[in-house]
Design a protein around this motif. Structure first.
Motif, PDB file in Angstrom:
ATOM      1  N   ALA A 147       0.842  -1.196   0.000  1.00 30.94           N
ATOM      2  CA  ALA A 147       0.000   0.000   0.000  1.00 30.94           C
ATOM      3  C   ALA A 147       0.878   1.247   0.000  1.00 30.94           C
ATOM      4  O   ALA A 147       2.000   1.243   0.510  1.00 30.94           O
ATOM      5  CB  ALA A 147      -0.923   0.008   1.210  1.00 30.94           C
ATOM      6  N   ASN A 148       0.354   2.341  -0.566  1.00 30.66           N
ATOM      7  CA  ASN A 148       1.105   3.588  -0.660  1.00 30.66           C
ATOM      8  C   ASN A 148       0.255   4.725  -0.085  1.00 30.66           C
ATOM      9  O   ASN A 148      -0.820   5.025  -0.615  1.00 30.66           O
ATOM     10  CB  ASN A 148       1.454   3.873  -2.125  1.00 30.66           C
ATOM     11  CG  ASN A 148       2.365   5.074  -2.287  1.00 30.66           C
ATOM     12  OD1 ASN A 148       2.758   5.717  -1.316  1.00 30.66           O
ATOM     13  ND2 ASN A 148       2.705   5.392  -3.528  1.00 30.66           N
ATOM     14  N   ILE A 149       0.760   5.340   0.984  1.00 30.03           N
ATOM     15  CA  ILE A 149       0.119   6.517   1.569  1.00 30.03           C
ATOM     16  C   ILE A 149       1.021   7.698   1.246  1.00 30.03           C
ATOM     17  O   ILE A 149       2.122   7.821   1.794  1.00 30.03           O
ATOM     18  CB  ILE A 149      -0.049   6.376   3.103  1.00 30.03           C
ATOM     19  CG1 ILE A 149      -0.652   5.012   3.474  1.00 30.03           C
ATOM     20  CG2 ILE A 149      -0.888   7.529   3.642  1.00 30.03           C
ATOM     21  CD1 ILE A 149      -2.028   4.759   2.956  1.00 30.03           C
ATOM     22  N   GLU A 150       0.568   8.570   0.372  1.00 28.57           N
ATOM     23  CA  GLU A 150       1.440   9.628  -0.115  1.00 28.57           C
ATOM     24  C   GLU A 150       1.472  10.846   0.828  1.00 28.57           C
ATOM     25  O   GLU A 150       0.794  10.885   1.849  1.00 28.57           O
ATOM     26  CB  GLU A 150       1.029  10.028  -1.531  1.00 28.57           C
ATOM     27  CG  GLU A 150       1.837   9.311  -2.617  1.00 28.57           C
ATOM     28  CD  GLU A 150       3.344   9.554  -2.467  1.00 28.57           C
ATOM     29  OE1 GLU A 150       3.754  10.636  -1.995  1.00 28.57           O
ATOM     30  OE2 GLU A 150       4.102   8.636  -2.819  1.00 28.57           O
ATOM     31  N   HIS A 151       2.283  11.798   0.433  1.00 31.73           N
ATOM     32  CA  HIS A 151       2.570  12.969   1.273  1.00 31.73           C
ATOM     33  C   HIS A 151       1.298  13.667   1.743  1.00 31.73           C
ATOM     34  O   HIS A 151       0.335  13.832   1.002  1.00 31.73           O
ATOM     35  CB  HIS A 151       3.452  13.967   0.512  1.00 31.73           C
ATOM     36  CG  HIS A 151       2.745  14.594  -0.663  1.00 31.73           C
ATOM     37  ND1 HIS A 151       1.963  15.711  -0.569  1.00 31.73           N
ATOM     38  CD2 HIS A 151       2.702  14.218  -1.972  1.00 31.73           C
ATOM     39  CE1 HIS A 151       1.468  16.035  -1.740  1.00 31.73           C
ATOM     40  NE2 HIS A 151       1.902  15.136  -2.630  1.00 31.73           N
ATOM     41  N   ASP A 152       1.298  14.033   3.017  1.00 29.04           N
ATOM     42  CA  ASP A 152       0.265  14.878   3.624  1.00 29.04           C
ATOM     43  C   ASP A 152      -1.127  14.256   3.648  1.00 29.04           C
ATOM     44  O   ASP A 152      -2.115  14.946   3.931  1.00 29.04           O
ATOM     45  CB  ASP A 152       0.204  16.251   2.930  1.00 29.04           C
ATOM     46  CG  ASP A 152       1.546  16.962   2.965  1.00 29.04           C
ATOM     47  OD1 ASP A 152       2.086  17.129   4.066  1.00 29.04           O
ATOM     48  OD2 ASP A 152       2.068  17.314   1.884  1.00 29.04           O
ATOM     49  N   ALA A 153      -1.225  12.970   3.359  1.00 27.24           N
ATOM     50  CA  ALA A 153      -2.524  12.290   3.476  1.00 27.24           C
ATOM     51  C   ALA A 153      -2.823  12.006   4.946  1.00 27.24           C
ATOM     52  O   ALA A 153      -1.911  11.855   5.766  1.00 27.24           O
ATOM     53  CB  ALA A 153      -2.514  10.988   2.687  1.00 27.24           C
ATOM     54  N   THR A 154      -4.106  11.913   5.268  1.00 29.27           N
ATOM     55  CA  THR A 154      -4.545  11.590   6.624  1.00 29.27           C
ATOM     56  C   THR A 154      -5.472  10.382   6.570  1.00 29.27           C
ATOM     57  O   THR A 154      -6.467  10.389   5.838  1.00 29.27           O
ATOM     58  CB  THR A 154      -5.297  12.773   7.264  1.00 29.27           C
ATOM     59  OG1 THR A 154      -4.419  13.898   7.349  1.00 29.27           O
ATOM     60  CG2 THR A 154      -5.768  12.412   8.666  1.00 29.27           C
ATOM     61  N   VAL A 155      -5.140   9.359   7.345  1.00 28.00           N
ATOM     62  CA  VAL A 155      -5.935   8.129   7.425  1.00 28.00           C
ATOM     63  C   VAL A 155      -6.459   8.015   8.845  1.00 28.00           C
ATOM     64  O   VAL A 155      -5.680   8.000   9.806  1.00 28.00           O
ATOM     65  CB  VAL A 155      -5.080   6.898   7.054  1.00 28.00           C
ATOM     66  CG1 VAL A 155      -5.894   5.617   7.208  1.00 28.00           C
ATOM     67  CG2 VAL A 155      -4.536   7.033   5.631  1.00 28.00           C
ATOM     68  N   GLY A 156      -7.777   7.942   9.008  1.00 28.10           N
ATOM     69  CA  GLY A 156      -8.392   7.924  10.330  1.00 28.10           C
ATOM     70  C   GLY A 156      -8.180   6.616  11.067  1.00 28.10           C
ATOM     71  O   GLY A 156      -7.710   5.613  10.499  1.00 28.10           O
ATOM     72  N   ASP A 157      -8.559   6.587  12.337  1.00 31.05           N
ATOM     73  CA  ASP A 157      -8.408   5.403  13.188  1.00 31.05           C
ATOM     74  C   ASP A 157      -9.142   4.191  12.593  1.00 31.05           C
ATOM     75  O   ASP A 157     -10.227   4.320  12.016  1.00 31.05           O
ATOM     76  CB  ASP A 157      -8.982   5.669  14.577  1.00 31.05           C
ATOM     77  CG  ASP A 157      -8.241   6.748  15.335  1.00 31.05           C
ATOM     78  OD1 ASP A 157      -7.110   7.099  14.952  1.00 31.05           O
ATOM     79  OD2 ASP A 157      -8.809   7.249  16.338  1.00 31.05           O
ATOM     80  N   TYR A 158      -8.535   3.021  12.762  1.00 28.59           N
ATOM     81  CA  TYR A 158      -9.139   1.711  12.430  1.00 28.59           C
ATOM     82  C   TYR A 158      -9.505   1.577  10.952  1.00 28.59           C
ATOM     83  O   TYR A 158     -10.435   0.865  10.602  1.00 28.59           O
ATOM     84  CB  TYR A 158     -10.337   1.419  13.343  1.00 28.59           C
ATOM     85  CG  TYR A 158      -9.911   1.387  14.789  1.00 28.59           C
ATOM     86  CD1 TYR A 158      -9.202   0.301  15.290  1.00 28.59           C
ATOM     87  CD2 TYR A 158     -10.149   2.467  15.623  1.00 28.59           C
ATOM     88  CE1 TYR A 158      -8.745   0.301  16.599  1.00 28.59           C
ATOM     89  CE2 TYR A 158      -9.698   2.465  16.932  1.00 28.59           C
ATOM     90  CZ  TYR A 158      -9.000   1.383  17.414  1.00 28.59           C
ATOM     91  OH  TYR A 158      -8.539   1.388  18.707  1.00 28.59           O
ATOM     92  N   CYS A 159      -8.751   2.235  10.102  1.00 31.91           N
ATOM     93  CA  CYS A 159      -8.899   2.018   8.668  1.00 31.91           C
ATOM     94  C   CYS A 159      -8.063   0.812   8.230  1.00 31.91           C
ATOM     95  O   CYS A 159      -7.085   0.450   8.878  1.00 31.91           O
ATOM     96  CB  CYS A 159      -8.440   3.243   7.881  1.00 31.91           C
ATOM     97  SG  CYS A 159      -9.579   4.636   7.938  1.00 31.91           S
ATOM     98  N   HIS A 160      -8.464   0.210   7.110  1.00 27.87           N
ATOM     99  CA  HIS A 160      -7.677  -0.832   6.468  1.00 27.87           C
ATOM    100  C   HIS A 160      -7.394  -0.382   5.041  1.00 27.87           C
ATOM    101  O   HIS A 160      -8.318  -0.272   4.226  1.00 27.87           O
ATOM    102  CB  HIS A 160      -8.428  -2.160   6.469  1.00 27.87           C
ATOM    103  CG  HIS A 160      -7.657  -3.295   5.866  1.00 27.87           C
ATOM    104  ND1 HIS A 160      -8.106  -4.590   5.925  1.00 27.87           N
ATOM    105  CD2 HIS A 160      -6.477  -3.348   5.185  1.00 27.87           C
ATOM    106  CE1 HIS A 160      -7.230  -5.395   5.317  1.00 27.87           C
ATOM    107  NE2 HIS A 160      -6.242  -4.648   4.851  1.00 27.87           N
TER     108      HIS A 160
END
Length: 225
Positions: A147-160
């Motif tokens: 998986a790729n989470i790019e710059h300045d992204a926000t992923v909330g709690d308990y995400c998959h």
């Protein structure tokens, strides 16, 4: 020894909660990191006494308070998967927190997490994943293989964020969202509806505000939740 595994007493003890397929992926990540010694796995009562990749199932969720009290240096990690809902993972997390237990944060040896990124407690980043500079990952998340989470992204709690999924720069993902394998979020969009499900291979081109199951290219609402 635990099964065929050597135990280094200088490593921090780790207890895994859930003994299924996701547990195996987390074991691989924990072993590769060189930071943890796996003290055991908690699963259903009928699995006690069995092993997962050579590590023993030592009890059930009911043992969390006793383990947290007796072994305060031990960390917990939830290894129950998240396919359709994060609710089971949330309930287990509440049990650990009620017992004053503490969570591990695990990063596989081949994953890359920028020193300018933030990871919440209880999150796992599996092999080949990328979390780039300025990204923020919440608590209890699964950042799955490649998986790729790019710059300045926000992923909330308990995400998959599933295998091979791509969250482009400046995206915002609400808590509990499941992002399927090989799905893509266009730069700067948001999934603002908690607990939504994005089907594998979907391309999300605009902000999604209504909780539901989305699929396609472009991703459209298939079912309201």
């Amino acid at each position: 020894m635990i099964g065929m595994h050597k135990v280094d007493s200088t490593l921090q003890p780790l207890i895994l909660i859930g003994g299924g397929g996701h547990c195996k992926s987390v074991i691989e990540a924990a072993e590769s990191s060189g930071q943890w010694k796996i003290a055991g796995i908690l699963d259903t009562a009928d699995k006690v006494g069995t092993t997962v990749l050579g590590y023993p199932v030592i009890g059930t969720d009911n043992d969390i308070p006793a383990l947290a009290a007796a072994q305060p240096d031990t960390r917990f990690i939830i290894t129950v998967g998240h396919i359709k809902t994060a609710e089971i993972r949330r309930r287990i997390a509440a049990r650990v927190m009620d017992a004053n237990g503490e969570f591990a944060t695990i990063v596989a040896s081949t994953a890359h997490v920028s020193r300018h990124a933030l990871l919440g407690a209880g999150t796992v980043v599996l092999h080949g994943a990328m979390v780039n500079a300025g990204a923020t990952i919440g608590e209890g998340c699964i950042i799955n293989t490649l998986a790729n989470i790019e710059h300045d992204a926000t992923v909330g709690d308990y995400c998959h964020i599933s295998t091979g999924a791509m969250v482009n720069g400046d995206c915002r993902i609400a808590p509990g969202v499941f992002l399927g394998s090989q799905s893509v979020l266009l730069n700067g969009i948001s999934i603002s509806a908690p607990d939504s499900i994005i089907a594998a291979g979907s391309f999300v081109r605009k902000t999604l505000k209504e909780p539901g199951i989305y699929a396609g290219n472009p991703a459209i609402l298939m079912k309201r939740l």
